[in-house]
Design an enzyme around this catalytic site. Structure first.
Site, PDB file in Angstrom:
ATOM      1  N   ASP A  61       0.884  -1.161   0.000  1.00 57.56           N
ATOM      2  CA  ASP A  61       0.000   0.000   0.000  1.00 57.56           C
ATOM      3  C   ASP A  61       0.924   1.213   0.000  1.00 57.56           C
ATOM      4  OD1 ASP A  61      -1.564   2.191   0.622  1.00 57.56           O
ATOM      5  OD2 ASP A  61      -2.802   1.109   2.070  1.00 57.56           O
ATOM      6  N   VAL A  62       0.867   2.022  -1.055  1.00 54.34           N
ATOM      7  CA  VAL A  62       1.838   3.129  -1.177  1.00 54.34           C
ATOM      8  C   VAL A  62       1.661   4.212  -0.116  1.00 54.34           C
ATOM      9  CG1 VAL A  62       2.314   2.800  -3.654  1.00 54.34           C
ATOM     10  CG2 VAL A  62       0.467   4.358  -2.937  1.00 54.34           C
ATOM     11  N   TYR A 154      -9.613  14.540  -6.403  1.00 52.49           N
ATOM     12  CA  TYR A 154      -8.682  14.036  -7.426  1.00 52.49           C
ATOM     13  C   TYR A 154      -7.927  15.184  -8.120  1.00 52.49           C
ATOM     14  CZ  TYR A 154      -7.183  11.036 -11.353  1.00 52.49           C
ATOM     15  OH  TYR A 154      -6.453  10.340 -12.292  1.00 52.49           O
ATOM     16  N   LYS A 158      -3.883  15.549  -8.025  1.00 56.91           N
ATOM     17  CA  LYS A 158      -3.041  15.401  -9.220  1.00 56.91           C
ATOM     18  C   LYS A 158      -2.297  16.706  -9.540  1.00 56.91           C
ATOM     19  CE  LYS A 158      -3.748  11.039 -10.285  1.00 56.91           C
ATOM     20  NZ  LYS A 158      -2.660  10.056 -10.273  1.00 56.91           N
ATOM     21  N   THR A 192     -11.692   3.373 -15.541  1.00 54.67           N
ATOM     22  CA  THR A 192     -12.610   4.289 -16.237  1.00 54.67           C
ATOM     23  C   THR A 192     -13.852   3.570 -16.791  1.00 54.67           C
ATOM     24  OG1 THR A 192     -11.287   4.069 -18.273  1.00 54.67           O
ATOM     25  CG2 THR A 192     -10.818   5.959 -16.867  1.00 54.67           C
TER      26      THR A 192
HETATM   27  P1  NAD Z   1      -6.405   0.907 -12.516  1.00 56.28           P
HETATM   28  O1  NAD Z   1      -7.468   0.936 -11.460  1.00 56.28           O
HETATM   29  O2  NAD Z   1      -6.590   0.074 -13.728  1.00 56.28           O
HETATM   30  O3  NAD Z   1      -5.020   0.482 -11.836  1.00 56.28           O
HETATM   31  C1  NAD Z   1      -4.587   1.091 -10.645  1.00 56.28           C
HETATM   32  C2  NAD Z   1      -3.797   0.071  -9.838  1.00 56.28           C
HETATM   33  O4  NAD Z   1      -3.306   0.750  -8.664  1.00 56.28           O
HETATM   34  C3  NAD Z   1      -4.650  -1.110  -9.353  1.00 56.28           C
HETATM   35  O5  NAD Z   1      -4.001  -2.332  -9.639  1.00 56.28           O
HETATM   36  C4  NAD Z   1      -4.759  -0.882  -7.840  1.00 56.28           C
HETATM   37  O6  NAD Z   1      -4.815  -2.103  -7.092  1.00 56.28           O
HETATM   38  C5  NAD Z   1      -3.472  -0.113  -7.556  1.00 56.28           C
HETATM   39  N1  NAD Z   1      -3.567   0.683  -6.320  1.00 56.28           N
HETATM   40  C6  NAD Z   1      -4.582   1.488  -5.939  1.00 56.28           C
HETATM   41  N2  NAD Z   1      -4.323   2.000  -4.731  1.00 56.28           N
HETATM   42  C7  NAD Z   1      -3.114   1.538  -4.340  1.00 56.28           C
HETATM   43  C8  NAD Z   1      -2.312   1.700  -3.198  1.00 56.28           C
HETATM   44  N3  NAD Z   1      -2.719   2.456  -2.157  1.00 56.28           N
HETATM   45  N4  NAD Z   1      -1.118   1.074  -3.146  1.00 56.28           N
HETATM   46  C9  NAD Z   1      -0.704   0.271  -4.169  1.00 56.28           C
HETATM   47  N5  NAD Z   1      -1.432   0.060  -5.280  1.00 56.28           N
HETATM   48  C10 NAD Z   1      -2.623   0.677  -5.359  1.00 56.28           C
HETATM   49  O7  NAD Z   1      -6.163   2.441 -12.885  1.00 56.28           O
HETATM   50  P2  NAD Z   1      -5.442   3.143 -14.136  1.00 56.28           P
HETATM   51  O8  NAD Z   1      -6.501   3.752 -14.959  1.00 56.28           O
HETATM   52  O9  NAD Z   1      -4.449   2.253 -14.733  1.00 56.28           O
HETATM   53  O10 NAD Z   1      -4.723   4.337 -13.374  1.00 56.28           O
HETATM   54  C11 NAD Z   1      -3.343   4.344 -13.082  1.00 56.28           C
HETATM   55  C12 NAD Z   1      -2.932   5.756 -12.736  1.00 56.28           C
HETATM   56  O11 NAD Z   1      -3.188   6.615 -13.847  1.00 56.28           O
HETATM   57  C13 NAD Z   1      -3.656   6.373 -11.539  1.00 56.28           C
HETATM   58  O12 NAD Z   1      -2.764   7.178 -10.799  1.00 56.28           O
HETATM   59  C14 NAD Z   1      -4.708   7.232 -12.195  1.00 56.28           C
HETATM   60  O13 NAD Z   1      -5.126   8.294 -11.382  1.00 56.28           O
HETATM   61  C15 NAD Z   1      -3.936   7.725 -13.412  1.00 56.28           C
HETATM   62  N6  NAD Z   1      -4.755   8.201 -14.516  1.00 56.28           N
HETATM   63  C16 NAD Z   1      -5.612   7.357 -15.154  1.00 56.28           C
HETATM   64  C17 NAD Z   1      -6.382   7.833 -16.202  1.00 56.28           C
HETATM   65  C18 NAD Z   1      -7.350   6.974 -16.949  1.00 56.28           C
HETATM   66  O14 NAD Z   1      -8.152   7.522 -17.746  1.00 56.28           O
HETATM   67  N7  NAD Z   1      -7.340   5.654 -16.780  1.00 56.28           N
HETATM   68  C19 NAD Z   1      -6.268   9.180 -16.596  1.00 56.28           C
HETATM   69  C20 NAD Z   1      -5.380  10.003 -15.909  1.00 56.28           C
HETATM   70  C21 NAD Z   1      -4.618   9.499 -14.872  1.00 56.28           C
END
Ligand code: NAD
Length: 266
Positions: A61-62, A154, A158, A192
């Site tokens: 957990d980060v 959020y 960010k 998403t």
């Molecule tokens: P996702 O939900 O597919 O993957 C996120 C991963 O992070 C999951 O495996 C989850 O278990 C892990 N995670 C969550 N909380 C955690 C914690 N406390 N410690 C360790 N691991 C943890 O999401 P994604 O869409 O791949 O998003 C990845 C990153 O990109 C995030 O930071 C998100 O905010 C950012 N982001 C995503 C999008 C999008 O449209 N998908 C757009 C902009 C930014």
């Protein structure tokens, strides 16, 4: 020859979506990857897919500093070094401000901002000690610069990641550690899915993006390779928005779309 041959990367949130693809692409480019995630089962799946010679990992957990410290030391023990931090773990929340439970607000800020801080802290400690420099890549968002209804936690979290990236770059440049961020727009990942299932919402987003398409995890992973590799050796402190141009326009009015969807269901 891979663009990341000989390098070792930590990828947080690497069990799903963008992080999962980054781990796979980094390994395809020759890096060994140490993947950290909350989700133990999915973590095992991606390590198995890449193969144990190139991938290993840890449940983390980060927001837990001791666990983040174990992540860095575990990576160095397993692969002998660290060159790249891909600090990607994060999630969003959605609520009007007047109804936003402060515990939920704090959780988003804790994971997205404090979690990224803890990763930079312990990755840079090791990189400074090792003395060979490195590249840290934080995942921000289009929402670092584009306000969005319902994203009261959020968006500021960010925006904080983008500013933290600048501060870290300023402090760590003297150690030849570069710190940059990627700000994705809408990317097709499990995170998403709910948003993309609201009728008309994905199209409304794409209408505001001059290139007219959503991102795929492989788009983000590709920019990650550039920032991780020596090709970007003069770049630090930057947040690169990878959003099909969506940041040039406005975000769709989410309250209207979610209200219409709720109305249609009832
Ligand atoms: P996702 O939900 O597919 O993957 C996120 C991963 O992070 C999951 O495996 C989850 O278990 C892990 N995670 C969550 N909380 C955690 C914690 N406390 N410690 C360790 N691991 C943890 O999401 P994604 O869409 O791949 O998003 C990845 C990153 O990109 C995030 O930071 C998100 O905010 C950012 N982001 C995503 C999008 C999008 O449209 N998908 C757009 C902009 C930014």
């Amino acid at each position: 020859m891979g663009r990341l041959d000989g390098k070792v990367a930590i990828v947080t949130g690497g069990a799903s979506g963008i992080g999962r693809q980054a781990a796979i692409t980094f390994a395809e480019e020759g890096a060994r990857v140490f993947i950290a995630d909350l989700d133990e089962a999915a973590l095992g799946g991606v390590i198995g897919e890449i193969g144990h010679n190139y991938a290993d990992g840890i449940t983390v957990d980060v927001t837990d500093e001791a666990a983040v410290e174990r992540m860095v030391s575990g990576c160095v023990r397993r692969f002998g070094r660290l060159d790249i931090g891909f600090n990607n773990a994060g999630f969003g929340g959605f609520s009007p401000i007047q109804d936003y439970p402060v515990e939920e607000f704090r959780k988003v800020v804790d994971v997205c901002l404090a979690g990224t801080f803890l990763c930079i802290k312990h990755e840079s400690r090791h990189l400074i000690e090792a003395g060979h420099g490195g590249s840290i890549i934080n995942i921000a968002s289009l929402n670092a610069i584009q306000p969005t209804e319902g994203f009261a936690a959020y968006c500021p979290a960010k925006a904080g990641v983008a500013m933290l990236t600048k501060v870290a770059a300023l402090e760590l440049g003297r150690h030849n550690i570069r710190v940059n961020a990627i700000g994705p727009g809408l990317v097709v990942t499990p995170a998403t899915e709910t948003m993309r299932s609201v009728p008309g919402l994905e199209q409304a987003f794409l209408d505001e993006a001059p290139l007219g398409r959503a991102g795929q995890p492989v788009d983000v992973a590709g920019l990650g390779v550039y920032l991780a590799s020596d090709e970007s050796s003069l770049m630090t402190g930057q947040t690169l928005y990878l959003d099909g141009g969506a940041s040039l326009n406005k975000y769709p009015p989410l309250f209207d779309y979610f209200q219409d969807a709720a109305g249609a269901e009832s």
